[in-house]
Motif scaffolding. Structure first.
Motif, PDB file in Angstrom:
ATOM      1  N   ALA A 123       0.839  -1.197   0.000  1.00 10.63           N
ATOM      2  CA  ALA A 123       0.000   0.000   0.000  1.00 10.63           C
ATOM      3  C   ALA A 123       0.874   1.246   0.000  1.00 10.63           C
ATOM      4  N   PRO A 124       0.398   2.333  -0.651  1.00 13.49           N
ATOM      5  CA  PRO A 124       1.179   3.573  -0.648  1.00 13.49           C
ATOM      6  C   PRO A 124       1.091   4.257   0.705  1.00 13.49           C
ATOM      7  N   PRO A 125       2.043   5.160   1.003  1.00 13.46           N
ATOM      8  CA  PRO A 125       1.935   5.932   2.249  1.00 13.46           C
ATOM      9  C   PRO A 125       0.755   6.892   2.187  1.00 13.46           C
ATOM     10  N   GLU A 126       0.154   7.168   3.343  1.00 16.46           N
ATOM     11  CA  GLU A 126      -0.971   8.100   3.417  1.00 16.46           C
ATOM     12  C   GLU A 126      -0.466   9.537   3.339  1.00 16.46           C
ATOM     13  N   LEU A 127      -1.222  10.391   2.646  1.00 10.71           N
ATOM     14  CA  LEU A 127      -0.912  11.810   2.570  1.00 10.71           C
ATOM     15  C   LEU A 127      -1.479  12.503   3.798  1.00 10.71           C
ATOM     16  N   LEU A 128      -0.602  13.150   4.586  1.00 10.26           N
ATOM     17  CA  LEU A 128      -1.017  13.832   5.805  1.00 10.26           C
ATOM     18  C   LEU A 128      -1.214  15.316   5.542  1.00 10.26           C
TER      19      LEU A 128
END
Length: 585
Positions: free
Chosen positions: A288-293
């Motif tokens: 899974a890609p990293p979440e955008l914060l």
């Protein structure tokens, strides 16, 4: 019913990468499953090791234990693959403390160090006894002197006894001194042996492991025949860098290129007869890609925003690499969160620079490493764990080339041999240090840039002493025209050849360039004309760099030397103050 319960319990173990300490019912004496290193993909900083693990004949649930894994194994990176007829239920990481390193070579060195230390303690004790004996002899000497005086006063002097006692004191003191010197020399020798043994110990995977790492694989076999399961895990302390050995048989090319990989691996595990893959990418084990914060802009009067922070591009790159490493520990939620934060912080650094730094003060982005490249080596290699680099060959090619020479007399009086080539292979050549040979002669080193498939590139083969170049200013003048200051300059460049064959030379010089519109710089005359090479005219000529492509005949020296002359004009308003000349990339 028992079968279903067992399957449910095994399914609950689907926590791949989760660290599980050894339980009391999992003794260290449980037999290990046969396994061997089959393949290794070496990245630049880590390596992905693939082990073949033997699953014995039989059906049903089985627990395969691979031990010991190397001490540099990254927790959370373990995963397994199985053929048809075998289902992987879980792969888990287990560590347990041990009193001594389990590797025989490490134990042998540790035993040697302990023996040396015991010798040192014994010698130190003997030295202490010797010091005590010397103190006793000193007291005996004082007693002898006092007794001698008393007996002399009473007329009862026994000369033989006094002489014998004195001789005993002197001989004993001499013997003790010899023993102490010998003991101190022996201690110094043992100290050197201990230091050497500890350095040997450090070379074995950067020290001895005091923890055994196991992989516990739970499988459900539906086929009765024995088979192999593949266990994969990431290890640190492994990397590789490209190196080249480039050789031209003589001045008449083609060029032979040996593309090598210098492998550094101190993982604590030998890779014996393994299929080696080399990659310049980062291993990607996260699905899974990293979440955008959200991006928060803080207000802090005491600590205002840093302007033009140094190494911002490099910091962002380092944070992205750290983020990928943490994301690879997929089963660990904490590590995954740290990875996402590292990615977002790297992006925040770049966005701050984009939004608030002045364009002229922005730090340049880090140099691109080019495309991700993977090399599958055709044969198997053995790569032991040790401290020095190990060279293996990626490929060996022979490329046609065009030889020419380059002279830049404003920078250096030397003329260099160059060869223009095209990468007609199917391999991308990554940046690396190249060792250059002309025939059997070493001519120097150069840094080879990234060369894509089909791309043209240039190799350098050192200085040719048979070619000489000189640069001389032959005229300059200054005048005022129409209210402007005008400077005129004329230069002469001479190329001499003592070679027996004609050669082609690129001759380079430069004019100043000015960004200010109040300053004009014009090339007014050149004989012969500048090069008409399209690439030169498109890039270097726009920066006022001058290039001539000249054919130099054989034995063109002294009055036969080839001469180039050029003139240029510098014009500026009378009220314009000129600054210093400065080289600019």
């Amino acid at each position: 019913a028992m079968r279903i319960v067992a399957l449910l319990l095994a399914t609950l173990l689907l926590t791949a990468g989760l660290r599980v300490p050894a339980r009391a019912d999992e003794p260290a004496t449980r037999p290990a499953t046969d396994s061997s290193v089959d393949a290794v993909t070496i990245y630049q900083g880590t390596a992905l090791v693939t082990r073949k693990v033997a699953a014995p004949a039989g059906k049903g649930l089985m627990e395969l234990i691979v031990t010991p894994l190397p001490p540099q194994t990254l927790e959370g990176s373990l995963y397994s693959e199985a053929p048809d007829g075998v289902r992987i239920l879980s792969t888990r990481y287990r560590s347990r403390a041990v009193r001594e390193d389990t590797r025989a070579e490490v134990r042998a060195i540790e035993d040697k160090i302990r023996a040396f230390e015991e010798q040192t303690q014994l010698i130190a004790a003997r030295l202490q006894v010797g010091e005590t004996n010397l103190q006793f002899l000193a007291k005996l000497e004082q007693f002898t002197a006092g007794a001698l005086q008393q007996l002399s006063e009473k007329g009862m002097l026994n000369s033989e006894a006094i002489i014998a006692l004195g001789k005993y004191v002197m001989e004993s003191r001499g013997a003790l001194a010899d023993e102490q010197v010998s003991a101190r020399q022996k201690m110094a020798e043992i100290a050197r042996d201990i230091d050497f043994a500890r350095r040997q110990l450090a070379e074995l995977s950067a020290g001895a492991a005091r923890t055994i790492i196991d992989a516990v694989i739970v499988v459900d076999k539906t086929a009765d025949a024995p088979t192999d399961v593949r266990l994969n895990y990431l290890v640190s302390a492994a990397t590789w860098t490209p190196q080249y050995k480039i050789r031209a048989a003589d001045a008449q090319l083609p060029v032979h290129i040996e593309y090598l990989a210098a492998i550094m691996q101190q993982t604590g595990e030998d890779w014996t007869e393994a299929a080696i893959v080399l990659s310049n990418a980062q291993p990607m084990l996260n699905a899974a890609p990293p979440e955008l914060l959200a991006l928060n802009l803080a207000v802090n009067a005491a600590k205002p925003m840093t302007a033009n922070a140094p190494r911002r591009g490099a910091q962002a790159k380092e944070l992205r690499a750290q983020g990928q490493q943490r994301m690879n520990m997929g089963g660990d939620k904490g590590a995954s969160g740290e990875g996402e934060m590292a990615y977002n912080q790297a992006a925040a650094i770049v966005q701050q620079q984009e939004m608030f730094d002045k364009e002229e003060s922005q730090s340049p982005p880090p140099a691109s490493e080019g495309p991700s490249v993977t090399y599958h080596l055709p044969t198997r290699f053995t790569v032991p764990s040790r401290s020095d680099p190990q060279l293996i060959e990626i490929t060996r090619v022979q490329l046609p080339s065009k030889l020419y020479y380059k002279a830049i007399p404003v920078l250096t009086e030397h003329v260099y041999r160059l060869a223009a080539l095209t990468n007609t292979t199917d391999q991308v050549l990554l940046p690396g240090e190249a060792t250059m040979y002309l025939g059997s002669d070493f001519v120097g080193r150069m840094n080879l840039p990234l060369v894509a498939v089909g791309e043209q590139f240039t190799l350098a083969f050192g200085v040719d002493p048979q070619l000489q170049v000189e640069r001389q200013q032959i005229d300059k003048s200054q005048a005022v025209q129409g209210g402007n200051q005008v400077h005129n300059f004329t230069y002469r460049l001479r190329v001499s050849s003592f070679k027996t064959e004609a050669v082609n030379v690129q001759l380079w010089d430069r004019l100043p360039s000015a960004e200010a519109q109040t300053i004009g710089i014009t090339l007014t005359k050149t004989d012969p004309p500048l090069s008409d090479d399209p690439s030169y005219l498109r890039t270097d000529r726009a920066q006022n760099l001058l290039r001539w492509d000249i054919a130099i005949p054989a034995d063109a020296n002294r009055e036969k030397a080839v001469t180039v002359t050029y003139s240029f004009k510098l014009e500026y308003a009378r009220d314009t103050a000129l600054g210093d000349l400065e080289a600019k990339r």
